[in-house]
Design a protein around this motif. Structure first.
Motif: not given
Length: 469
Positions: A352-371
């Motif tokens: 797992r990795r954390l984002l610190r800035v708005p980022t685009i990820v390629d289609n071999n990845m996905m993200s989970a943003a806290p509600c």
């Protein structure tokens, strides 16, 4: 200055040896470490992730493949062609597996660490020599005839010590960050997996002690020896003591059976979809790849392996500008989101990795943003890190994750009337740890940039020696 340094071929100053194709049936659970390409990380450090071994008795047959301190490793075939690594005393004893070469100085005229640095720099050129249809590889003759400048030994020592000091500081920061993350993971597991504050209350009640103070000990970690150090609670500043007492009061004093095993009374199961929003990555068109500058990082799975990206994504191999993002209709994943691989072998690593800035990820990845917004990013990162996603993978030859499956994963959360207070106090503890991690990562990124700009100048003789950090 470099004009005064002789140019030599690699084979003149170093031995080039290949590894051995160990058979899977030879592997054991312990014994002599067999170093494979997966055991070299993005910074050239040797790791024991996914380590394989052969028995000590069997290893005697393969002593000619034994590695030595400061050996340089080079992956000469396959998807990670060109990756280099350096062997340290702490990595040994170890045997070299196939698909790699070991580069070892023939005598003490060459500083082994200098050889690693100059070879790593030159290895970028080797990629241009790659050939082969099914699997890229480097021809042995090209490898052996690689030319490099060889300054006097004392100059090699200066360069190795200068760049080595930078690398040592980067490694120290990495180790500190690893410790800080482990502390955060331990606290998370204590509260939300093992329910130690609840167990402490149960145990204290049975022993005739104050259950609230027992829970305070469990939460604070001040009483690791069966709460014998409980008086240390009274040495806390009044405000901290009151906050700790208020948090301890939020934990119940009973465990009850549930579908997920024993959980605190009043706590409940929720689907992950109630805690975060999953988002798939975007296709990355080849014509937009290769830019080192832009408004947004566009990360691939391989970017998680980059030096400095061990927890936060601090750098990327590709960046794009807003017009390109709009043209590709790429989704921006917000700061505070956790990203991970969703398909292929990379999924099995559970990184797992954390984002610190708005980022685009390629289609071999996905993200989970806290509600709950970015303030819940540490909690969500630790929660997702505690879940083995491979259990939910589909497919055999090519494992993959479905968003619908991830959304349905059941997790245990505090009762509705206490969860916000518990999460808030947890984040007050965890957030400073992650802020320090980010601060160390930022310093390391500065050092990485310094090293990468300084190294070619030093080995070419264009820059004066840089001693220390």
């Amino acid at each position: 200055m470099s004009a005064e340094w002789p140019t030599v071929q690699l084979q003149d100053v170093a031995e080039l040896k290949g590894g051995y194709a160990f058979k899977s049936e030879e592997y054991t659970d312990s014994g002599r470490f067999v170093l494979r390409t997966v055991n070299i990380d993005g910074s050239g450090r040797i790791t024991r992730n996914g380590a394989t071994f052969v028995s000590e008795e069997k290893s005697k047959e393969y002593e000619r493949f034994a590695l030595q301190p400061w050996d340089t490793l080079f992956v000469m075939v396959g998807a990670t062609l060109g990756k280099t690594g350096i062997v340290k005393e702490s990595d040994l004893p170890a045997l070299l597996n196939q698909n790699m070469w070991v580069v070892r100085a023939k005598d003490d005229k060459v500083n082994q660490r200098y050889l690693y640095y100059v070879f790593t720099h030159k290895s970028k050129d080797l990629l241009a020599w790659a050939s082969g249809a099914a699997r890229e590889f480097v021809r042995r003759d090209d490898f052996r005839t690689m030319e490099l400048a060889l300054p006097p030994r004392e100059v090699q020592d200066e360069i190795a010590n200068s760049i080595g000091a930078i690398d040592d500081k980067i490694e120290l920061n990495r180790q500190i960050n690893q410790t800080l993350e482990q502390i955060a993971q331990t606290i998370f597991k204590n509260w939300f997996v093992d329910f130690e504050p609840v167990k402490a209350k149960i145990e204290a009640k049975a022993a005739g002690r104050d259950p609230e103070r027992a829970a305070m000990c469990a939460i604070s970690g001040l009483c690791p020896n069966g709460y014998k150090l409980e008086p240390e609670l009274d040495q806390l500043p009044p405000e901290q003591y009151q906050q700790l007492a208020a948090t301890a009061a939020l934990f119940p004093d009973e465990l009850v059976e549930s579908e997920l095993g024993l959980i605190p009374v009043g706590w409940e199961h929720q689907e992950l979809s109630a805690l975060c929003q999953f988002a798939a990555g975007s296709a990355f068109k080849p014509e937009h790849q290769g830019q080192s500058e832009g408004e947004y990082p566009f990360i691939k799975v391989s970017d998680m392996n980059l030096e400095g990206n061990e927890i936060f994504i601090r750098s990327a191999q590709n960046y794009i500008f807003e017009p390109q993002r709009k043209a590709m209709n790429s989704k921006l994943h917000p700061s505070g989101a956790t990203v991970f691989a969703k398909i292929g072998v990379a999924l099995l690593s559970n990184r797992r990795r954390l984002l610190r800035v708005p980022t685009i990820v390629d289609n071999n990845m996905m993200s989970a943003a806290p509600c709950g917004g970015e303030s819940m990013s540490c909690y969500l990162y630790l929660l997702l890190s505690s879940i083995d996603f491979t259990v939910f993978a589909n497919g055999t030859a090519l494992p993959y994750l479905n968003v619908s499956d991830l959304k349905k994963i059941q997790v245990v959360v505090p009762s509705r009337n206490s969860q916000n207070q518990i999460w808030d106090f947890f984040n007050r503890i965890a957030s400073p740890l992650f802020e320090k991690i980010y601060e160390n990562s930022s310093q390391s990124q500065t050092l990485i940039d310094l090293r990468d700009s300084l190294l070619p100048k030093l080995i070419s003789g264009e820059a004066p020696f840089y001693k220390g950090v």
